[in-house]
Write a protein that holds these residues in place. Structure first.
Motif: not given
Length: 87
Positions: A54-60, A85-87
């Motif tokens: 889970i990233n900082q934007a609350n996306l799985l 393959n890009v964040d």
């Protein structure tokens, strides 16, 4: 969690989203891949993903075996972005 039986079909549910204990959405292997040949074979199973976070934007964020990253919005349970393959 990243390994599935070799005889699995594209109909296999690999992700489930719940809200307040109730299933609201599921994702099948076939929603992520066109055919099983895209998966990585291990000695006894098939690998379908590398990691889930889970990233900082609350996306799985699900990093698939083929290098794509699928991002699901945890508020709406919908796919937010697909990237290579890009964040």
């Amino acid at each position: 969690m990243n390994l599935i039986p070799i005889d699995s079909t594209l109909n296999l549910e690999v992700l489930r989203f719940y809200k307040r204990g109730k299933l609201v959405r599921f994702v099948r292997l076939g929603d992520l891949y066109k055919n099983k040949s895209q998966l990585k074979r291990t000695v006894s199973h098939l690998a379908w993903m590398y990691s889930i976070s889970i990233n900082q934007a609350n996306l799985l964020v699900v990093e698939l075996i083929d290098g794509r990253k699928i991002k699901f919005d945890l508020d709406t349970d919908e796919i937010k972005a697909v990237s290579l393959n890009v964040d």
